[in-house]
Design a protein around this motif. Structure first.
Motif, mmCIF file in Angstrom:
data_model
loop_
_atom_site.group_PDB
_atom_site.id
_atom_site.type_symbol
_atom_site.label_atom_id
_atom_site.label_comp_id
_atom_site.label_asym_id
_atom_site.label_seq_id
_atom_site.Cartn_x
_atom_site.Cartn_y
_atom_site.Cartn_z
ATOM 1 N N TRP A 59 -0.128 -0.089 10.933
ATOM 2 C CA TRP A 59 -0.560 -0.975 12.003
ATOM 3 C C TRP A 59 -0.889 -0.145 13.236
ATOM 4 O O TRP A 59 -0.355 0.940 13.430
ATOM 5 C CB TRP A 59 0.540 -1.991 12.344
ATOM 6 N N HIS A 92 -4.057 -1.636 10.596
ATOM 7 C CA HIS A 92 -4.475 -3.000 10.887
ATOM 8 C C HIS A 92 -4.178 -3.328 12.348
ATOM 9 O O HIS A 92 -3.107 -2.989 12.859
ATOM 10 C CB HIS A 92 -3.715 -3.985 9.990
ATOM 11 N N VAL A 147 -2.920 -4.946 15.711
ATOM 12 C CA VAL A 147 -1.807 -5.801 16.138
ATOM 13 C C VAL A 147 -2.242 -6.491 17.417
ATOM 14 O O VAL A 147 -2.511 -5.838 18.421
ATOM 15 C CB VAL A 147 -0.528 -4.981 16.383
ATOM 16 N N LEU A 176 -0.846 -11.308 15.264
ATOM 17 C CA LEU A 176 0.033 -10.879 14.183
ATOM 18 C C LEU A 176 1.097 -11.933 13.901
ATOM 19 O O LEU A 176 1.767 -12.410 14.811
ATOM 20 C CB LEU A 176 0.709 -9.556 14.554
ATOM 21 N N ASN A 214 6.851 -0.624 7.500
ATOM 22 C CA ASN A 214 5.706 -0.845 8.377
ATOM 23 C C ASN A 214 5.697 0.229 9.452
ATOM 24 O O ASN A 214 6.673 0.382 10.196
ATOM 25 C CB ASN A 214 5.790 -2.223 9.040
ATOM 26 N N LEU A 259 3.995 1.428 12.823
ATOM 27 C CA LEU A 259 3.154 1.062 13.963
ATOM 28 C C LEU A 259 2.767 2.335 14.699
ATOM 29 O O LEU A 259 3.598 2.966 15.349
ATOM 30 C CB LEU A 259 3.904 0.115 14.896
#
Length: 489
Positions: free
Chosen positions: A99, A107, A109, A205, A222, A224
């Motif tokens: 993220w 992806h 956020v 999100l 995950n 970030l």
């Protein structure tokens, strides 16, 4: 090693574990640069994932992304595994999702302007008390007039609306100065130029996606990416605080579960608290305390315990202290405070040992099954299984493109919100003024029309997407209240 613990390392012949039943009591990883904090973070993240606990970690240096790949043969790691009796040590990677708030390395956020609320936005923009009051007024008017605040152009349009209708709104909301409005607009312009506008908008999100599982016994990690955010510490802090509020809203109360539902690691955690006003720190303390009953474990990673406010520090039950070097009176005081935070071990002087620890060594104290802090132990941290170092951008892009959320968050959505609605209103007023049958100007009244439309607009403002609907609107207001950011009505 059992399924209800995570092996952290060994203190002589005795293994040191983190008890999963107490992992939602939060934790702290501290130490000087280069002493092994990142390896400890990686070891704990791997352990959580192996035992079915989803993980979210912030990657501020780019050296955590390779957790998806098996580790390279490292003689020092193999020797350490042998030294601590880790005979089943193997190198492997973990299911990882990537993220990025700016959408460059994962992806995107996003959150809506309404999600953050006026308090966090005021901190992000560096507003004074008067300007913060004007911002809160903008939220209140938007709620009452059914205007969804989704992105920065919505907020800018709302501020322009306040300026144009200040006289009509003054009776219900109080006066507003053009100087304050101008100052907020200038700060918004600066935020946009720094790239902060990428964070505001839709699709927002859904934090439940951070916990989505692929069906087997392990859980995802995950990552970030926060490398670019480090140049914008206020935005970084607000993203982390927003994540706390979202988790608090979305997750049900479950008390102390067998294992956490999510483990979150905040690297460079001091950025969350630097220059934060006292009222906000109080609300963050409440969030840290209350989110424990949601089954979420928060782990703060920074250089010294002094980087964390005392009220928050008192909530962190599981602690790993790597080496600290003390060359000045202030540094010696920090070392003394770190040592005194542990349950003393008569076998050694913790204050002296903190300065003697080598790379990969740490003082460790975790909560036992009854929630009692264990006696501090000098521990050799186990080696990680995944690859250390960075992940090539091409390799990361291929993983992102093949991920389960590819396409879900990547394309921005710009539905009708405050900007478009106010533009349409202005156009209708112009037409009405030009028409011979015009009945007079349209007054900017509190409510903006039928009360039903105003309430529907409030739900739209608070909801992150139509799919989440009215069920989360109450939660949004409660979370705003928890963090002190509920719009003034």
């Amino acid at each position: 090693m059992t399924s209800d613990t995570i092996l952290l390392g060994a203190a002589g012949p005795a293994a040191q574990h983190l008890n999963l039943r107490r992992a939602n009591r939060h934790g702290l990883i501290t130490g000087a640069t280069g002493t092994g904090k990142t390896v400890t973070l990686r070891v704990m993240a791997e352990g959580f994932a192996e035992r079915g606990v989803p993980v979210l970690l912030t990657d501020v240096k780019g050296d955590l992304a390779a957790i998806s790949r098996p580790g390279e043969p490292v003689p020092a790691f193999a020797a350490r595994a042998e030294q601590i009796g880790l005979h089943d040590y193997r190198r492997r990677g973990y299911a990882t999702r990537y993220w990025d708030v700016l959408g460059k390395r994962g992806h995107p956020v996003r959150a809506t302007v309404s999600d953050l609320g006026p308090l966090l936005l005021a901190r992000l923009l560096g507003l004074n008390d008067t300007q913060e009051g004007v911002l809160a007024m903008a939220f209140a008017v938007a709620d009452d007039q059914g205007l969804a605040l989704l992105d920065l152009k919505d907020l800018r349009a709302m501020l322009n609306f306040l300026a144009a209708h200040a006289a009509e709104l003054a009776a219900d909301y109080g006066g507003v100065s053009k100087a304050s409005l101008g100052a907020i607009q200038r700060r918004l312009l600066g935020l946009e130029r720094e790239g902060g506008s990428a964070f505001f908008g839709e699709p927002a999100l859904d934090v439940r996606d951070l916990m989505a599982r692929d069906g087997d016994g392990e859980a995802p990690i995950n990552v970030l990416d926060a490398r670019d955010l480090m140049a914008q510490p206020k935005l970084y802090a607000c993203v982390l605080l927003w994540l706390l509020s979202e988790l608090f809203e979305e997750l049900p109360e479950i008390g102390d579960p067998e294992r956490p539902v999510l483990a979150v690691f905040f690297d460079e955690a001091h950025l969350m608290f630097e220059r934060a006003p006292g009222a906000l720190l109080e609300k963050v303390e409440q969030a840290v305390r209350l989110i424990r009953s949601k089954g979420v474990g928060l782990y703060f990673v920074t250089q010294t315990p002094a980087d964390i406010p005392e009220a928050v520090l008192g909530q962190l039950g599981n602690r790993v202290q790597h080496a600290l070097r003390a060359y000045t009176p202030r540094e010696r005081k920090a070392v003394r405070a770190a040592a005194q935070a542990f349950r003393a071990n008569p076998a050694f002087d913790a204050e002296r040992v903190i300065g003697e620890l080598g790379v990969g060594e740490a003082l460790v104290s975790t909560l036992d099954a009854k929630g009692v802090p264990g006696m501090v132990e000098r521990t050799l941290i186990r080696p990680p299984s995944s690859r250390t170092g960075t992940l090539p951008d091409a390799e990361r892009r291929s993983l992102v493109a093949a991920g389960e959320f590819a396409g879900r968050y990547d394309t921005p959505l710009d539905r009708e919100s405050a900007h478009e609605i106010l533009q349409a209103r202005a156009a209708r007023r112009e037409q009405a003024a030009a028409s011979p049958q015009a009945r007079g100007p349209v007054r900017a009244t509190r409510g903006g029309g039928a009360r039903g439309r105003s309430r529907q607009g409030l739900v739209e403002t608070l909801a992150k997407s139509l799919a989440r609907g009215i069920g989360s609107s109450l939660g949004r207001r409660l979370v705003r209240g928890l963090l002190g950011s509920l719009s003034r009505r």
